[in-house]
Design an enzyme around this catalytic site. Structure first.
Site, PDB file in Angstrom:
ATOM      1  N   SER A  98      35.224  50.023 -24.305  1.00  0.00           N
ATOM      2  CA  SER A  98      36.145  51.167 -24.334  1.00  0.00           C
ATOM      3  C   SER A  98      35.667  52.419 -23.605  1.00  0.00           C
ATOM      4  O   SER A  98      36.448  53.362 -23.437  1.00  0.00           O
ATOM      5  CB  SER A  98      36.459  51.529 -25.784  1.00  0.00           C
ATOM      6  OG  SER A  98      37.161  50.471 -26.406  1.00  0.00           O
ATOM      7  N   VAL A  99      34.407  52.457 -23.158  1.00  0.00           N
ATOM      8  CA  VAL A  99      33.967  53.618 -22.377  1.00  0.00           C
ATOM      9  C   VAL A  99      34.691  53.674 -21.030  1.00  0.00           C
ATOM     10  O   VAL A  99      34.617  54.673 -20.315  1.00  0.00           O
ATOM     11  CB  VAL A  99      32.433  53.606 -22.161  1.00  0.00           C
ATOM     12  CG1 VAL A  99      31.707  53.853 -23.470  1.00  0.00           C
ATOM     13  CG2 VAL A  99      31.969  52.305 -21.512  1.00  0.00           C
TER      14      VAL A  99
END
Length: 606
Positions: free
Chosen positions: A321-322
């Site tokens: 998710s970064v």
């Protein structure tokens, strides 16, 4: 005819002169003959000597031989940005002796003098050479040997002390020693060189030509025992030139902080490996890069090969998710969405796969998608674009290619060609699957948020001038992203554990499942946390990834968040960055206007 008497004396003198000339010519002839005879005798004698004493003459020629000896150059020094030495070379001397010549009698027929070296001298030699006295005695009294070298490497001071003992035939061979004063701390960045002065890993290998310098040479006269008899003044003599000094961008204090926190995190979560990167948010300079496991560069041969791998650049991974902020930023930049645009975030199917969120909700705004880390919301935003446009966007940010930072061992995988993307590929790429990156690539990519939308190239070298980045986002988009990402570390966000007291922090968490060796995803994870502070005027970017945490959780916020907070908070203090707000306790302890007869000044944002 009669000759007058007055002419007779003149004629007599003329006859006498002729006779003197004849006599002189005879003498000159005899002299030349004598010289020629002597020369012939010498020539003949030389042939006789050459024929009868060839071996002796050959030995005599061997007794005096002109040779060139190498004067080793010192490798260049490597320092951090503040002058702390990370790698340095120094000269060492190795003692050699000629045992046969030490005890040789001064005159033919004299007995061998075994008392040339006293007991006291032997004792002091053993102390300086750090060897048993008996071993030294045995080697130096072996008259069958003409060359003995003691392996002990002496400093210049120790060599002078040994020289002061005045042991016959002592001479020194010069070597260089490479040492790494910080041991483990910068081993993956600096690397190491072998005993021959050749760089094998890290910057020692990459910058070997700049570091190695140029050896000099000295023409000498040696005797038959290889002892140096005389230094010869020759145009072939050259002075050794030391290698270039490399000044890196790293800060030793921040590096120590990063390594300490990384080690504590790996221990607490019983993790396999991990990496931490600290970047200057405005210049892209690498202020710290720590990877574990690591090794002591002074004793690199004692460590397994896996320890030599720089996890921060040598491991590519699906980041999870970064990656989401990059998709959201593009949509904001293109005007496709606004900060408060609402999206339905209930699960839905793409082909045979269901896209769902860990933190379930029916609907979220664009900012909420970031704060709650919504896979559904991010995939909807990605669906607004054709494959080619998203591919181009990720490539422009630096994914799919190495950073060119100067750090060795970097690995990178190309992005899957856009024409081969399926709808599922486009959806999962938006939240960090089916795309790979190393930790440094992620940290570098976040510079588009910390600057006015420019991608700043990461570098391991201290910069003398400001580098112009590549414009990716509009300045106003970058500012809006900074404001939105603060919510992630505030109440309700997934990155609350990464908050830093006194500073606004913008960040993104990431939790990615690992692909097994047989394909598919196994029950192992990588936990990541990437962010910057102070959020509205960023000074630092910190990126952390922990590989295979177990036992105490595996989410990015839970595992990597606390380490991020400590590294970021400590680094800001090291750099003297002022806090952006006062805590409640600080506000209570503020002096009153009555105490100082004036109103307290507000804290300025750094």
């Amino acid at each position: 005819m009669l000759i007058r008497n007055e002419y007779k004396p003149y004629m007599a003198k003329k006859e006498e002169k002729k006779q003197i000339v004849v006599e002189n010519n005879k003498r000159l002839g005899w002299l030349l003959l004598a010289i020629s005879g002597a020369f012939a005798v010498l020539v003949g004698y030389s042939f006789v000597v050459q024929a009868n004493h060839h071996d002796e003459l050959s030995k005599f020629s061997d007794n005096r031989v002109v040779r060139s000896i190498r004067e080793p150059a010192l490798r260049g020094t490597i320092t951090d940005r503040n002058g702390t030495i990370l790698a340095v070379s120094r000269y060492l001397k190795v003692a050699t002796f000629n045992p046969k010549a030490i005890y040789a009698p001064k005159r033919v027929g004299d007995p061998i003098n075994w008392n040339v070296i006293s007991n006291e001298q032997f004792e002091k030699m053993a102390e300086l050479l750090k060897l048993p006295e008996q071993e030294i005695r045995q080697k130096l009294k072996d008259r069958s040997s003409q060359y003995v070298q003691f392996k002990t490497e002496l400093s210049l001071e120790e060599a002078d002390a040994l020289k002061a003992l005045k042991i016959p035939t002592l001479r020194f061979e010069e070597r260089t020693e490479r040492t790494y004063p910080t041991a483990h701390l910068f081993s993956h960045i600096v690397g190491f060189a072998n005993s021959k002065g050749v760089g094998l890993e890290g910057l020692e290998r990459v910058e070997n030509e700049r570091l190695k310098g140029e050896d000099g040479q000295q023409v000498v006269l040696r005797d038959r025992h290889q002892n140096i008899v005389e230094l010869i003044d020759s145009p072939e003599n050259t002075i050794a030139k030391s290698g270039e000094t490399l000044v890196l961008s790293v800060d030793s204090n921040i590096q120590q902080l990063a390594r300490t926190q990384l080690a504590e995190t790996l221990k607490h979560f019983n993790a396999k490996a991990g990496g931490a990167v600290v970047l200057d948010a405005q210049t892209g300079e690498i202020l710290a890069m720590s990877s574990l496991p690591d090794y002591d560069a002074n004793f690199y041969q004692a460590y397994p090969e896996d320890s030599l791998r720089n996890f921060a650049v040598g491991v590519t991974m699906e980041p999870g998710s970064v990656m989401k902020p990059f998709v959201v930023a593009k949509a904001l930049d293109d005007g496709k969405v606004g900060r408060n645009t609402w999206f339905k975030t209930t699960p839905y199917k793409v082909g045979n796969k269901t896209i769902r969120d860990t933190h379930k909700s029916d609907a979220l705004t664009t900012e909420g998608i970031l704060q709650k880390s919504s896979n559904v919301g991010t995939s909807y935003i990605a669906a607004m674009y054709p494959n080619e446009e998203l591919h181009e966007h990720f490539s422009a940010i630096g994914f799919g290619k190495k950073t060119q930072s100067g750090v060795s061992g970097e690995q990178s995988l190309p992005i899957k060609p856009a024409e081969r993307w399926t709808k599922l590929d486009r959806a999962v790429i938006s939240y960090g699957y089916s795309i790979s990156a190393n930790l440094l690539q992620l940290a570098q990519a976040y510079t588009i948020f910390t600057t006015d939308g420019k991608l700043m190239p990461a570098t391991i070298y201290k910069q003398k001038r400001h580098t112009e980045g590549t414009q990716i986002l509009k300045p106003e988009t970058a500012r809006q992203m900074r404001e939105m990402m603060i919510s992630i570390t505030q109440k309700g966000g997934t990155g609350q554990a990464g908050a830093v007291v006194g500073y606004d922090v913008a960040a993104k968490t990431g939790t990615a499942r690992k692909v097994s060796d047989t394909g598919g995803y196994e029950g192992k994870y990588r936990a990541s946390f990437v962010g910057f502070a102070p959020a509205k005027n960023p000074r630092l970017i910190v990126a952390i990834t922990i590989d295979e945490p177990s036992g105490n959780g595996y989410y990015g916020g839970t595992v990597a968040g606390p380490a991020f907070s400590k590294i970021m908070g400590g680094s800001l203090k090291i750099l003297g960055v002022k806090p952006t707000y006062l805590t409640a306790e600080q506000q209570i302890n503020l002096p009153t206007s009555a105490d100082i007869n004036m109103k307290p000044e507000p804290i300025e944002e750094q």
